[in-house]
Write an enzyme that holds these catalytic residues in place. Structure first.
Site, PDB file in Angstrom:
ATOM      1  N   ASP A 122       0.798  -1.235   0.000  1.00 19.10           N
ATOM      2  CA  ASP A 122       0.000   0.000   0.000  1.00 19.10           C
ATOM      3  C   ASP A 122       0.829   1.283   0.000  1.00 19.10           C
ATOM      4  O   ASP A 122       0.327   2.352   0.356  1.00 19.10           O
ATOM      5  CB  ASP A 122      -0.953   0.017   1.206  1.00 19.10           C
ATOM      6  N   ASP A 182      -6.535  -3.765  -6.575  1.00 17.84           N
ATOM      7  CA  ASP A 182      -6.206  -2.475  -5.948  1.00 17.84           C
ATOM      8  C   ASP A 182      -4.740  -2.085  -6.168  1.00 17.84           C
ATOM      9  O   ASP A 182      -4.375  -0.907  -6.180  1.00 17.84           O
ATOM     10  CB  ASP A 182      -6.441  -2.501  -4.431  1.00 17.84           C
TER      11      ASP A 182
HETATM   12  N1  GLY Z   1      -7.386  -1.270  -0.937  1.00 20.43           N
HETATM   13  C1  GLY Z   1      -8.404  -1.653  -0.071  1.00 20.43           C
HETATM   14  C2  GLY Z   1      -9.759  -1.213  -0.424  1.00 20.43           C
HETATM   15  O1  GLY Z   1     -10.048  -0.725  -1.480  1.00 20.43           O
HETATM   16  O2  GLY Z   1     -10.613  -1.386   0.418  1.00 20.43           O
END
Ligand code: GLY
Length: 399
Positions: A122, A182
């Site tokens: 992330d 994501d």
């Molecule tokens: N990256 C996590 C979400 O979109 O909840």
């Protein structure tokens, strides 16, 4: 050096434009309703001060709010920590008011230690939304170094046999090498790191990650799986499943949004036409979906079982709105811009803008974080605000 404070009439023109499109799109000719809608459009800028005044705390970034107004606060290692600082940078760009950049700087500084956190993918969400926006605005060389160190840390999660960056480290009893859709969003940090350093390594990793995602994450109808798990020795796919969607074969709304935005962003850097085409295909899937409501703010999953009684996900809508503006810029196809305007005008209504009697540090209501875990359902969440603000700014650059 922070840019000089300046009034930005073009931004307010866009706000007005969005309002007028909203009026045109509404089926009601009830004057009173339009007046209320106009009021609320003006009021969304009023919410900026609640973000500004939220108390600084290096260990407690505001992530979301519950029904009773309680704030969920998270440490910098949480994937959402960068959105609050990022929103303040974006509000600075919208308003030109130095108070916002001063506060953005302070929240941004609290995230620096994440540059060495190699336990998650992330990094882009955390570091690029905060330091990345800050660097574009201030040209502060120390921000650039932090972005480069972060890119180096993120690159250690790349596996060349698989051709992807590993997303998560949890659930090891089930997954060997999970990659989630994501993860496309974290590539911008890598592309920019190559631009800053002239070291092509980060660009190559990002491009290959996007190619592997394109190959393995999509179904024939252009929707995407949430998680693809790989064998670390052979590089083969072990499973395609969901973590935050309704089911393995369902279309989790925010996942589709990450894909649309991620592929057009990857096209911006690589000019790989396959990425552009994929973003267009995802847009086609979303814009024409039979379960997309009239106001174009998706339910949390396009295949949720109780539509139309399912919670919405305004955060998915903001990511789509922002991504569609970039898709319009690369294609010139007005349907993408019109659809983005439709989303933004509907979000700018009293249904979605938090009303001013609530002093929580958020702008939009009705986002859904993690439905399977019954966590953050139908409420304010920081990343919805971030992409909403980004879409407002992006819209200002369109003639
Ligand atoms: N990256 C996590 C979400 O979109 O909840």
């Amino acid at each position: 050096m922070i840019k000089e404070k300046r009034f930005r009439p073009h931004v307010f023109l866009v706000i007005l434009l969005v309002f007028f499109i909203g009026c045109k799109n509404t089926s009601s000719d009830n004057k009173e309703e339009l007046i209320i809608q106009q009021d609320s459009v003006i009021k969304y800028a009023d919410r900026f001060s609640y973000l500004l005044e939220y108390p600084l705390d290096s260990l407690a970034f505001p992530r979301s709010a519950g029904e009773n107004g309680s704030i969920k606060k998270v440490p910098s290692k949480d994937w959402t920590s960068g959105f609050f600082a990022g929103s303040l940078w974006l509000i600075y760009e919208i308003t030109g008011d130095d108070k916002y950049s001063d506060k953005a700087k302070k929240w941004t500084a609290f995230i620096e230690k994440e540059k060495n956190n190699d336990r998650t993918h992330d990094m882009g969400f955390k570091v690029f939304c905060s330091f990345g926006n800050g660097y574009k605005i201030t040209n502060d060389e120390s921000y650039k170094s932090i972005i480069l160190e972060s890119a180096q840390t993120l690159s250690t999660r790349y596996n060349s046999t698989i051709g992807s960056i590993r997303s998560w480290d949890f659930n090891k009893e089930e997954w060997q090498f999970p990659v989630i859709i994501d993860n496309m969003m974290n590539l911008e940090l890598l592309f920019e790191a190559s631009n800053y350093s002239e070291d092509s390594k980060y660009y190559e990793i990002a491009e290959q990650h996007a190619k592997t995602t394109l190959k393995n994450h999509f179904r024939n109808n252009n929707s995407s799986y949430h998680v693809v798990d790989y064998d670390t020795i052979t590089g083969n796919i072990r499973s395609k499943v969901t973590h935050q969607g309704f089911g393995n074969e369902s279309s989790w709304a925010r996942g589709q949004a990450w894909g649309l935005y991620g592929f057009i962003m990857a096209y911006r850097y690589t000019k790989n036409v396959e990425f552009l085409e994929q973003s267009k295909k995802i847009a086609g899937f979303l814009m024409n979906h039979i379960n997309l409501p009239e106001d174009a703010i998706p339910y949390w999953d396009f295949d949720a079982p109780n539509i139309p009684s399912e919670p919405r996900d305004a955060s998915a809508a903001t990511v789509i709105a922002s991504g569609l503006i970039e898709l319009y810029e690369h294609t010139g196809d007005k349907k993408y811009l019109d659809f983005s305007d439709r989303i933004m005008s509907n979000l700018s209504s009293i249904k979605y803008i938090i009303q001013n009697e609530s002093n929580i540090p958020f702008i939009l209501n009705h986002s859904t974080g993690n439905w399977p875990k019954n966590d953050e359902i139908n409420g304010p969440i920081s990343y919805a605000d971030y992409y909403f603000l980004e879409a407002i700014l992006r819209r200002t650059s369109i003639k």
